[in-house]
Design a protein around this motif. Structure first.
Motif, PDB file in Angstrom:
ATOM      1  N   HIS A 124     -12.835  38.691  20.059  1.00 39.09           N
ATOM      2  CA  HIS A 124     -12.261  37.943  19.103  1.00 39.09           C
ATOM      3  C   HIS A 124     -11.955  38.293  17.636  1.00 39.09           C
ATOM      4  O   HIS A 124     -12.807  38.782  17.293  1.00 39.09           O
ATOM      5  CB  HIS A 124     -12.812  36.604  19.304  1.00 39.09           C
ATOM      6  N   PRO A 125     -10.709  38.146  17.170  1.00 36.33           N
ATOM      7  CA  PRO A 125     -10.567  38.543  15.823  1.00 36.33           C
ATOM      8  C   PRO A 125     -11.481  38.137  14.783  1.00 36.33           C
ATOM      9  O   PRO A 125     -11.975  39.035  13.954  1.00 36.33           O
ATOM     10  CB  PRO A 125      -9.132  38.117  15.344  1.00 36.33           C
ATOM     11  N   GLN A 126     -12.068  36.979  14.936  1.00 37.45           N
ATOM     12  CA  GLN A 126     -12.890  36.371  13.991  1.00 37.45           C
ATOM     13  C   GLN A 126     -14.333  37.176  14.272  1.00 37.45           C
ATOM     14  O   GLN A 126     -15.032  37.381  13.225  1.00 37.45           O
ATOM     15  CB  GLN A 126     -13.420  34.891  14.526  1.00 37.45           C
ATOM     16  N   GLU A 128      -0.807  43.822  15.348  1.00 34.55           N
ATOM     17  CA  GLU A 128      -0.961  42.285  15.400  1.00 34.55           C
ATOM     18  C   GLU A 128      -2.440  42.152  14.928  1.00 34.55           C
ATOM     19  O   GLU A 128      -2.715  41.024  14.292  1.00 34.55           O
ATOM     20  CB  GLU A 128      -0.587  41.810  16.920  1.00 34.55           C
ATOM     21  N   ARG A 129      -3.570  42.802  15.401  1.00 38.61           N
ATOM     22  CA  ARG A 129      -4.869  42.261  15.302  1.00 38.61           C
ATOM     23  C   ARG A 129      -5.146  42.723  13.822  1.00 38.61           C
ATOM     24  O   ARG A 129      -6.027  42.027  13.344  1.00 38.61           O
ATOM     25  CB  ARG A 129      -5.823  42.918  16.300  1.00 38.61           C
ATOM     26  N   GLU A 155      -4.463  39.934  11.636  1.00 34.40           N
ATOM     27  CA  GLU A 155      -5.348  38.843  11.860  1.00 34.40           C
ATOM     28  C   GLU A 155      -6.675  38.994  11.562  1.00 34.40           C
ATOM     29  O   GLU A 155      -7.403  38.372  10.776  1.00 34.40           O
ATOM     30  CB  GLU A 155      -5.190  38.444  13.374  1.00 34.40           C
ATOM     31  N   LYS A 198      -6.887  38.916   7.557  1.00 31.16           N
ATOM     32  CA  LYS A 198      -6.809  37.399   7.108  1.00 31.16           C
ATOM     33  C   LYS A 198      -8.207  36.925   7.166  1.00 31.16           C
ATOM     34  O   LYS A 198      -8.861  36.071   6.333  1.00 31.16           O
ATOM     35  CB  LYS A 198      -5.638  36.603   7.921  1.00 31.16           C
ATOM     36  N   ARG A 199      -8.788  37.181   8.398  1.00 29.11           N
ATOM     37  CA  ARG A 199     -10.029  36.311   8.631  1.00 29.11           C
ATOM     38  C   ARG A 199     -11.267  36.816   7.783  1.00 29.11           C
ATOM     39  O   ARG A 199     -12.147  36.091   7.268  1.00 29.11           O
ATOM     40  CB  ARG A 199     -10.576  36.551  10.263  1.00 29.11           C
ATOM     41  N   GLN A 227       2.476  35.022   7.319  1.00 29.61           N
ATOM     42  CA  GLN A 227       1.272  33.991   7.834  1.00 29.61           C
ATOM     43  C   GLN A 227       1.004  33.286   6.587  1.00 29.61           C
ATOM     44  O   GLN A 227       0.674  32.120   6.830  1.00 29.61           O
ATOM     45  CB  GLN A 227       0.383  34.807   8.514  1.00 29.61           C
TER      46      GLN A 227
END
Length: 338
Positions: free
Chosen positions: A130-132, A156-157, A160, A163-164, A226
């Motif tokens: 998961h990205p997180q 895409e990842r 994301e 950002k996280r 985003q």
């Protein structure tokens, strides 16, 4: 001989004595790595020192050396390995004293084993997570290694995960341990952790600053859609080739002494007129004429080659800024970072 600790010196007092002994020039360089509160506290301690005892200095230097040796062995093979090597050199009693003295700094950071694993191998472990989860892992890695992994993720990842990392604050040990269990086949022993801080704007900027230009553009363009406010915060701490116009002329001249002429010609091939004028203005007439000729006779070039040349120049600028040789104005206002 009694140790400095036994004579009542705490950590700040030892640091103050150390800084007085090494002198103002070296102390000033060390101060660059401290925050304002630490500098203020040390300055007060230094002001309170009336006389530097060579006996205390000897003990402080010995303690510092022992801590460095212990840290080196820990980095090579963990606490167990460090203890074994130190016991051979100092004996059990002295080793226990050294280990105890730096017990707080001996705690193994989460995902410590990853620091010795190749980025390609790490990517295989985490790219399906998961990205997180990926963000948490990258936040604890060195920026250089984290940037290589971030660059290898899908576009895409990339945004994301970036950002996280940026909005990450503190993470409980339970969450960290759960992530570590996913990679348990590669885990060594993990020291229980208190709440640990990682991530944040500065963390993601350090990583993005080290990725290739294409990855940087992909991440920033996606973040602007985003989360425009977050993208703006990141931009204020970043430096890209076009930002060379924010550097004072003397600093530009310092940068140009480090840049290869071929890289400069390639970089300007895709630069704005404003950037070009900034460069030419800080060169001699003969050098600027030669540069213009190089660009004119270069002919069509690949955009990728231009971006890579620009990135090499940006890396030089960042290195000179880190060493304090140049100053860059940030964020479009009066803020200056030295």
């Amino acid at each position: 001989m009694a140790t400095a600790a036994k004579k009542g010196l705490n950590g700040k007092q030892k640091a103050a004595n150390f800084l007085i002994y090494v002198g103002p020039e070296k102390s000033a360089k060390l101060f660059k790595h401290l925050n304002e509160e630490e500098i203020e506290q040390l300055t007060l301690e230094i002001a309170n020192v009336r006389q530097v005892s060579m006996e205390k200095i000897d003990e402080i230097f010995r303690e510092f050396y022992e801590m460095c040796i212990a840290s080196k062995f820990i980095g090579q093979g963990g606490i167990g390995y460090a203890k074994e090597v130190l016991e051979r050199a100092y004996g059990e009693e002295k080793t226990a004293e050294i280990i105890g003295r730096i017990s707080a700094s001996l705690q193994v950071r989460p995902f410590d084993f990853m620091r010795k694993t190749e980025p390609a191998q790490l990517l295989n472990f985490i790219q399906s997570e998961h990205p997180q989860t990926i963000a948490l892992i990258l936040a604890y890695l060195e920026p250089e290694k984290a940037s290589m992994i971030l660059s290898a993720l899908s576009p895409e990842r990339q945004a994301e995960v970036a950002k996280r990392i940026a909005i990450m604050d503190t993470t409980s040990p339970e969450v960290i341990k759960e992530v570590e269990r996913v990679l348990e086949r590669k885990l060594s022993s993990i020291v229980p952790q208190e709440l640990t801080a990682a991530g944040g704007i500065k963390s993601v900027v350090e990583i993005i600053n080290r990725v290739d230009r294409g990855t940087e553009k992909t991440i920033m363009e996606a973040l602007e859609v985003q989360d425009p406010e977050l993208a703006e915060e990141i931009k204020k701490l970043m430096f890209v080739f076009e930002d060379i116009v924010m550097i004072d002329d003397r600093s530009v001249q310092r940068v140009l002494r480090e840049v290869e002429s071929q890289d400069l010609a390639l970089a300007l091939k895709g630069a704005s007129n404003e950037v070009g004028q900034k460069i030419y203005r800080n060169m001699s007439s003969r050098a600027s004429d030669m540069l213009r000729e190089d660009i004119e006779f270069m002919g069509p070039v690949r955009l990728r080659d231009v971006e890579e040349a620009q990135q090499r120049i940006v890396n030089i600028i960042r290195r000179l800024e880190e060493t304090g040789e140049i100053v860059i104005a940030r964020g479009g206002g009066d803020e200056v970072i030295v």
